[in-house]
Design an enzyme around this catalytic site. Structure first.
Site, mmCIF file in Angstrom:
data_model
loop_
_atom_site.group_PDB
_atom_site.id
_atom_site.type_symbol
_atom_site.label_atom_id
_atom_site.label_comp_id
_atom_site.label_asym_id
_atom_site.label_seq_id
_atom_site.Cartn_x
_atom_site.Cartn_y
_atom_site.Cartn_z
ATOM 1 N N ASN A 112 1.037 -1.020 -0.118
ATOM 2 C CA ASN A 112 0.052 0.036 -0.080
ATOM 3 C C ASN A 112 0.532 1.470 0.141
ATOM 4 O O ASN A 112 0.693 2.464 -0.758
ATOM 5 C CB ASN A 112 -1.380 -0.185 1.497
ATOM 6 C CG ASN A 112 -1.890 -1.221 0.873
ATOM 7 O OD1 ASN A 112 -2.845 -0.782 0.090
ATOM 8 N ND2 ASN A 112 -2.262 -1.238 1.877
ATOM 9 N N GLY A 113 1.794 0.930 0.780
ATOM 10 C CA GLY A 113 2.754 2.584 0.995
ATOM 11 C C GLY A 113 3.215 2.932 -0.570
ATOM 12 O O GLY A 113 3.401 3.587 -0.496
ATOM 13 N N ASP A 136 -0.030 -9.886 3.307
ATOM 14 C CA ASP A 136 -1.015 -8.974 3.871
ATOM 15 C C ASP A 136 -2.282 -9.579 2.865
ATOM 16 O O ASP A 136 -3.426 -9.151 3.511
ATOM 17 C CB ASP A 136 -0.607 -7.613 4.327
ATOM 18 C CG ASP A 136 0.155 -7.758 5.648
ATOM 19 O OD1 ASP A 136 -0.069 -8.792 5.843
ATOM 20 O OD2 ASP A 136 0.125 -6.499 5.999
ATOM 21 N N ARG A 285 7.129 -14.314 5.853
ATOM 22 C CA ARG A 285 8.117 -13.933 4.630
ATOM 23 C C ARG A 285 9.459 -14.680 3.767
ATOM 24 O O ARG A 285 9.188 -14.015 2.418
ATOM 25 C CB ARG A 285 8.296 -12.232 4.949
ATOM 26 C CG ARG A 285 7.372 -11.482 5.144
ATOM 27 C CD ARG A 285 7.283 -10.385 5.087
ATOM 28 N NE ARG A 285 8.452 -9.357 5.073
ATOM 29 C CZ ARG A 285 8.549 -8.752 5.795
ATOM 30 N NH1 ARG A 285 7.927 -7.837 7.100
ATOM 31 N NH2 ARG A 285 9.897 -7.635 5.910
HETATM 32 O O1 F6P Z 1 3.344 -5.382 5.661
HETATM 33 C C1 F6P Z 1 3.762 -7.445 5.253
HETATM 34 C C2 F6P Z 1 4.511 -7.307 6.787
HETATM 35 O O2 F6P Z 1 4.955 -8.487 7.113
HETATM 36 C C3 F6P Z 1 3.301 -7.271 8.063
HETATM 37 O O3 F6P Z 1 2.226 -8.553 8.469
HETATM 38 C C4 F6P Z 1 3.478 -6.712 9.255
HETATM 39 O O4 F6P Z 1 2.786 -6.013 10.293
HETATM 40 C C5 F6P Z 1 5.090 -5.672 8.787
HETATM 41 O O5 F6P Z 1 5.411 -6.664 7.528
HETATM 42 C C6 F6P Z 1 6.244 -5.706 9.229
HETATM 43 O O6 F6P Z 1 7.242 -5.288 9.615
HETATM 44 P P1 F6P Z 1 8.434 -4.900 9.201
HETATM 45 O O7 F6P Z 1 9.251 -6.619 8.617
HETATM 46 O O8 F6P Z 1 8.853 -3.816 8.768
HETATM 47 O O9 F6P Z 1 9.172 -6.009 10.706
#
Ligand code: F6P
Length: 359
Positions: A112-113, A136, A285
């Site tokens: 989204n960003g 997400d 991820r």
């Molecule tokens: O947007 C993907 C995501 O994994 C979200 O589910 C989670 O809230 C966020 O990124 C975590 O972000 P970061 O990797 O910056 O800790």
């Protein structure tokens, strides 16, 4: 026809980014005389002019590779027009670097960003195409984003494995699934993993209702309960608060993650149970994309190359029904896709006896 294409990946990484980059590149090389510029670390590289001309060989062997060969970074949209202490006008810098690279277009892979900044650049006159990535699955206008299904597979595997320990020890296991605003990943993996309770940011919970579900299971001779909770889930009281207020209340209460809190809250009302929190975090991820995501990323990448061939810009690629299509950036940027409380999948879960902790 000759085209110089800039590619960047921005925001959190996810499986399928490299497959999508490869899809764009290979289709572009096949379809026209393409020159591809790899921009490092998302918008950071575009702002700072950190880029390299890519060789065709750099797109080989990356289909199965997790992460992103270009690097990524979170560069918040809210700061894009803010000139900070470094005195850099970020929008002007991005436009200048786009011109210096002699780009015909820019392909941005992100959530989204990323899409909000892509839209800003499009409004500033750059030729931009977005590709929707995120575990997400919260980008408006597409049924699925790439990365989501791989994360569902991983989170489901976690729930499967937790089942055995939960059953052996007769415990309540609370698994915290990623997703701060949107609960798609928790909903899908909760259903796929056979969770008993699914708690989403979109459906505020009442701990008494969660406890009721655990009690009913005990009454029905089920020695364990699996709770899948989205990291952004909140209770009914918190749901009435503004974000800042909620964050402050949590800080004051020594909040250290929603799964831990649910364990604490549950054992306070049911001292007889044993509860454990599990936080798979960024494992969700990591690693190689699933077959589904490899196909979707490739389809998205190829569609982007087709759009470049037609010089159709200011759009982001999407999956609607079973068809790959595209939406206007201006129509989807900044519109999050949350789980509607009456979504068919929510009803499927309810009809399966899964509790959302709300009734
Ligand atoms: O947007 C993907 C995501 O994994 C979200 O589910 C989670 O809230 C966020 O990124 C975590 O972000 P970061 O990797 O910056 O800790």
């Amino acid at each position: 026809m000759k085209r110089r294409i800039g590619i960047l990946t921005s925001g959190g990484d996810c499986p399928g980014l490299n497959a999508a980059i490869r899809g764009v590149a290979r289709a572009a090389y096949e379809m026209f005389d393409a020159e591809i510029i790899g921009i490092s670390d998302g918008y950071r590289g575009l702002i700072e002019g950190d880029w390299q001309e890519m060789k065709r060989s750099q797109f080989s062997g990356i289909l199965t590779l997790g992460g992103t060969i270009l690097g990524t970074k979170r560069t918040p949209f809210r700061n894009m027009r803010v000139i900070g202490e470094d005195n850099v006008d970020k929008v002007a810098a991005m436009k200048k670097n786009y011109a210096d690279m002699k780009l015909d277009c820019l392909v941005t892979l992100g959530g989204n960003g990323t899409h909000k900044t892509a839209n800003l650049l499009s409004e500033e006159g750059l030729n931009v195409i977005g590709l929707p990535k995120t575990i997400d699955n919260d980008i408006y206008g597409t049924d699925f984003t790439f990365g989501f299904h791989t994360a569902v597979d991983i989170a489901t595997d976690v729930i499967d494995r937790i089942h055995t320990t939960a059953a052996s020890h007769g415990r309540v296991m609370v698994i915290e699934i990623m997703g701060n605003k949107a609960g798609w990943l928790t909903l899908y993996s909760g259903i796929a993993g056979g969770a008993d309770v699914v708690l989403l940011p979109e459906i505020p919970y009442d701990i008494k209702e969660v406890a009721k579900c655990v009690e009913n299971r005990i009454k029905n001779k089920k020695s364990f309960t699996i709770i899948a909770v989205a990291e952004g889930a909140m209770d009914r009281k918190e749901a009435k608060m503004k974000r800042k207020e909620r964050e402050q209340a949590r800080q004051e209460a020594g909040f250290n993650g929603i799964a831990n809190r649910i364990c604490k809250e549950l054992t306070a009302v049911m001292p007889e149970i044993e509860a454990r929190a599990v936080v798979p975090g960024h494992l969700q991820r990591g690693g190689s994309p699933s077959a589904y995501d490899r196909v979707l990323s490739t389809q998205f990448g190829v569609h982007a190359a087709q759009l470049i061939a037609q010089q159709e810009y200011g759009v982001t690629v999407a999956l609607v029904g079973n068809t790959i299509t595209h939406n206007k950036l201006s129509e989807i940027a900044g519109v999050p896709k949350l789980v509607p409380v009456d979504h068919q999948m929510v009803q499927v879960a309810r009809d399966m006896g899964i509790s959302f902790g709300d009734k």
